[in-house]
Design an enzyme around this catalytic site. Structure first.
Site, PDB file in Angstrom:
ATOM      1  N   LYS A 229      26.902 -47.833 -18.329  1.00  0.00           N
ATOM      2  CA  LYS A 229      28.178 -47.125 -18.442  1.00  0.00           C
ATOM      3  C   LYS A 229      28.027 -45.780 -17.763  1.00  0.00           C
ATOM      4  CE  LYS A 229      32.185 -47.843 -20.440  1.00  0.00           C
ATOM      5  NZ  LYS A 229      32.815 -49.165 -20.570  1.00  0.00           N
TER       6      LYS A 229
HETATM    7  P1  NAD Z   1      43.521 -46.488 -19.439  1.00  0.00           P
HETATM    8  O1  NAD Z   1      43.055 -45.126 -19.107  1.00  0.00           O
HETATM    9  O2  NAD Z   1      44.186 -47.313 -18.401  1.00  0.00           O
HETATM   10  O3  NAD Z   1      44.536 -46.419 -20.681  1.00  0.00           O
HETATM   11  C1  NAD Z   1      44.256 -45.809 -21.897  1.00  0.00           C
HETATM   12  C2  NAD Z   1      45.541 -45.763 -22.704  1.00  0.00           C
HETATM   13  O4  NAD Z   1      45.244 -45.309 -24.022  1.00  0.00           O
HETATM   14  C3  NAD Z   1      46.596 -44.805 -22.154  1.00  0.00           C
HETATM   15  O5  NAD Z   1      47.872 -45.381 -22.365  1.00  0.00           O
HETATM   16  C4  NAD Z   1      46.437 -43.563 -23.043  1.00  0.00           C
HETATM   17  O6  NAD Z   1      47.617 -42.795 -23.124  1.00  0.00           O
HETATM   18  C5  NAD Z   1      46.116 -44.242 -24.365  1.00  0.00           C
HETATM   19  N1  NAD Z   1      45.446 -43.392 -25.352  1.00  0.00           N
HETATM   20  C6  NAD Z   1      44.363 -42.611 -25.198  1.00  0.00           C
HETATM   21  N2  NAD Z   1      44.080 -41.999 -26.361  1.00  0.00           N
HETATM   22  C7  NAD Z   1      44.992 -42.427 -27.264  1.00  0.00           C
HETATM   23  C8  NAD Z   1      45.222 -42.191 -28.630  1.00  0.00           C
HETATM   24  N3  NAD Z   1      44.453 -41.348 -29.323  1.00  0.00           N
HETATM   25  N4  NAD Z   1      46.258 -42.825 -29.244  1.00  0.00           N
HETATM   26  C9  NAD Z   1      47.052 -43.665 -28.560  1.00  0.00           C
HETATM   27  N5  NAD Z   1      46.871 -43.940 -27.263  1.00  0.00           N
HETATM   28  C10 NAD Z   1      45.856 -43.327 -26.618  1.00  0.00           C
HETATM   29  O7  NAD Z   1      42.266 -47.257 -20.049  1.00  0.00           O
HETATM   30  P2  NAD Z   1      42.010 -48.829 -20.133  1.00  0.00           P
HETATM   31  O8  NAD Z   1      41.278 -49.246 -18.913  1.00  0.00           O
HETATM   32  O9  NAD Z   1      43.258 -49.533 -20.524  1.00  0.00           O
HETATM   33  O10 NAD Z   1      40.944 -48.886 -21.325  1.00  0.00           O
HETATM   34  C11 NAD Z   1      41.353 -48.808 -22.695  1.00  0.00           C
HETATM   35  C12 NAD Z   1      40.184 -49.191 -23.586  1.00  0.00           C
HETATM   36  O11 NAD Z   1      39.747 -50.503 -23.247  1.00  0.00           O
HETATM   37  C13 NAD Z   1      38.943 -48.302 -23.460  1.00  0.00           C
HETATM   38  O12 NAD Z   1      38.298 -48.271 -24.709  1.00  0.00           O
HETATM   39  C14 NAD Z   1      38.086 -49.061 -22.475  1.00  0.00           C
HETATM   40  O13 NAD Z   1      36.722 -48.729 -22.603  1.00  0.00           O
HETATM   41  C15 NAD Z   1      38.366 -50.486 -22.904  1.00  0.00           C
HETATM   42  N6  NAD Z   1      38.110 -51.513 -21.900  1.00  0.00           N
HETATM   43  C16 NAD Z   1      38.738 -51.488 -20.683  1.00  0.00           C
HETATM   44  C17 NAD Z   1      38.501 -52.514 -19.781  1.00  0.00           C
HETATM   45  C18 NAD Z   1      39.236 -52.594 -18.468  1.00  0.00           C
HETATM   46  O14 NAD Z   1      39.099 -53.628 -17.790  1.00  0.00           O
HETATM   47  N7  NAD Z   1      40.031 -51.589 -18.079  1.00  0.00           N
HETATM   48  C19 NAD Z   1      37.600 -53.541 -20.094  1.00  0.00           C
HETATM   49  C20 NAD Z   1      36.983 -53.532 -21.350  1.00  0.00           C
HETATM   50  C21 NAD Z   1      37.259 -52.514 -22.244  1.00  0.00           C
END
Ligand code: NAD
Length: 425
Positions: free
Chosen positions: A115
């Site tokens: 990571k």
């Molecule tokens: P992103 O940056 O595209 O979106 C994050 C979203 O969460 C945004 O809408 C933001 O406004 C919201 N957010 C942040 N803090 C918040 C809070 N306290 N309350 C409510 N909403 C909040 O990120 P993403 O890529 O969608 O990733 C989201 C999660 O999924 C993370 O934990 C990431 O590690 C995990 N993840 C992502 C992927 C991927 O393929 N993108 C894969 C596995 C896991």
């Protein structure tokens, strides 16, 4: 079924690393893993800290801290996202890197875990600043990444464009185009069809499996999604299209709730224009933490870590928890949810669709031959359905909950690879 969750003091429950370590300890004890191997698997392979000087639009120079932690390369190159957020810490990246090792092993793909992160606020940076930060970060860690070593991908605050910059910087240094150096790239630069939707799709696939288990239909299933970024928006869209009733969606600014079901395409259109769900006219406004406590069948946290804790777990009313985000639930909250009979689909299984299609992307880049979207989605489904069944069966066999079962299965697979490689020689 056992109630073992992992002991952790409440003041440490918000630490992603401590949460991972507490679950790891329970799983290794249950597996009866020997002390040396336990120590080896607990410790990251490599931790890199960089300080990135960047020329800002103001003309001034600023310096940003960046990290890359490679937890394990036992089963293949390490793999994991890069996140840009103001609250990134080495401890968090270390915990998430280990979780990537376990995630890749749960879905049985040939990667270890890593990571990365940069302490910055992407919402306050210009495209130019983001590009310069990304390129300098890549240059600093260049000797330690690459298709055979460690393959970055997007995470919170990073996207396809970030991956294109990393790929370009890497390629410039090695003097030929290396598309397999990152995943989650734009399709025209060697990205995979279906990658953007993969994590959200994977969440839906495992949720479908849980519904099957409980004999429930999609159209009787109310879903609340926290987070409307890549994972949350795709999960909401795909689940809505598949017939689920999405009643709540939130982001960092606030949330929207409509118990009759949200018009998800209209909501996503609104988010595209306004960059937030707040103010969407098709529902009532709701605070982004209160939304977690509303009545629903499926709760899908897809925002950030440690949002379900000892403080609010007893107010969670969902029957099924699909962890789209990494580490959204703390170990003390696990115990409370277990007592309340919530069926938890843990992050390392629920959100593994992203890394699985990243694996497909890496394979396609190395072959120089690209698959149609139907094939990507079909192969993803095959892997996630098998992993769901492996985890649930493992839990039943060893009398542990799904989270510990997923950890045990993963640790067992990594430990087996290490033994086969002859680490004791
Ligand atoms: P992103 O940056 O595209 O979106 C994050 C979203 O969460 C945004 O809408 C933001 O406004 C919201 N957010 C942040 N803090 C918040 C809070 N306290 N309350 C409510 N909403 C909040 O990120 P993403 O890529 O969608 O990733 C989201 C999660 O999924 C993370 O934990 C990431 O590690 C995990 N993840 C992502 C992927 C991927 O393929 N993108 C894969 C596995 C896991």
């Amino acid at each position: 079924m056992g109630r073992l969750m992992g002991a952790i003091e409440t003041d440490k429950e918000l630490s992603v690393y401590e949460s991972m370590a507490a679950r790891f300890d329970v799983a290794t004890k249950k597996l009866n893993l020997d002390e040396g191997l336990t120590k080896y698997l607990r410790t990251p392979n490599r931790e890199i800290i960089v300080h990135i000087p960047v020329a800002m639009e103001s003309g001034e120079l600023d310096v940003f801290d960046g990290y890359r932690v490679q937890h394990s390369i036992a089963r293949g190159p390490s793999k994991g996202g890069v996140r840009y957020a103001p609250n990134v810490t080495l401890d968090e990246i270390r915990g998430l890197a280990a979780e990537m090792t376990w995630k890749c092993a749960v879905v049985n793909i040939p990667f270890g875990g890593a990571k990365g992160g940069i302490v910055c606020d992407p919402e306050k940076l210009s495209q130019g600043e983001l590009e310069r930060i990304t390129r300098r970060y890549t240059a600093e860690i260049l000797d330690y990444i690459g298709p055979e070593r460690d393959v970055p991908a997007p995470d919170m605050g990073t996207d396809e464009q970030t991956m294109a910059w990393i790929m370009d910087t890497y390629s410039m240094h090695v003097r030929h185009t290396v598309t397999a150096s990152v995943t989650g790239k734009p399709f025209d630069l060697g990205g995979s069809r279906g990658r953007k939707e993969a994590t959200g799709r994977g969440c839906m696939i495992v949720c479908d499996q849980a519904l099957k288990r409980f004999g429930r239909q999609r159209d009787q299933t109310r879903v609340i999604v926290q987070g409307c970024g890549n994972v949350g928006s795709q999960a909401a869209r795909l689940m809505h299209e598949a017939g689920y009733k999405i009643i709540g969606v939130s982001d960092i600014h606030g949330g929207v709730l409509n118990t009759r079901g949200l018009d998800v395409p209209a909501l996503l259109e609104f988010v595209k224009e306004n960059k937030t769900v707040q103010g969407f006219p098709g529902g009532e406004e709701i605070n982004n933490m209160e939304i977690l406590e509303q009545d629903c069948e499926v709760l899908l946290p897809a925002a950030t870590e440690s949002v379900i804790t000892s403080k609010n777990a007893d107010r969670i009313r969902a029957r099924i928890l699909v962890e789209g985000a990494n580490s959204p639930t703390t170990p003390p909250a696990d115990s409370i949810l277990f007592d309340r009979g919530v069926f938890v689909i843990p992050d390392i299984l629920a959100n593994a669709g992203g890394v699985t299609v990243s694996y497909f992307e890496w394979v396609q880049d190395r072959q120089g031959y690209f698959w149609p979207e139907g094939m990507v989605n079909e192969r993803l489904k095959h892997i996630q359905v098998a992993a769901f069944s492996d985890v649930v069966r493992y839990g039943e066999k060893h009398n542990v909950n799904n989270r510990i079962a997923a950890y045990m299965l993963a640790i067992d697979r990594v430990a087996f690879s290490i033994k086969l490689r002859g680490i004791y020689a």
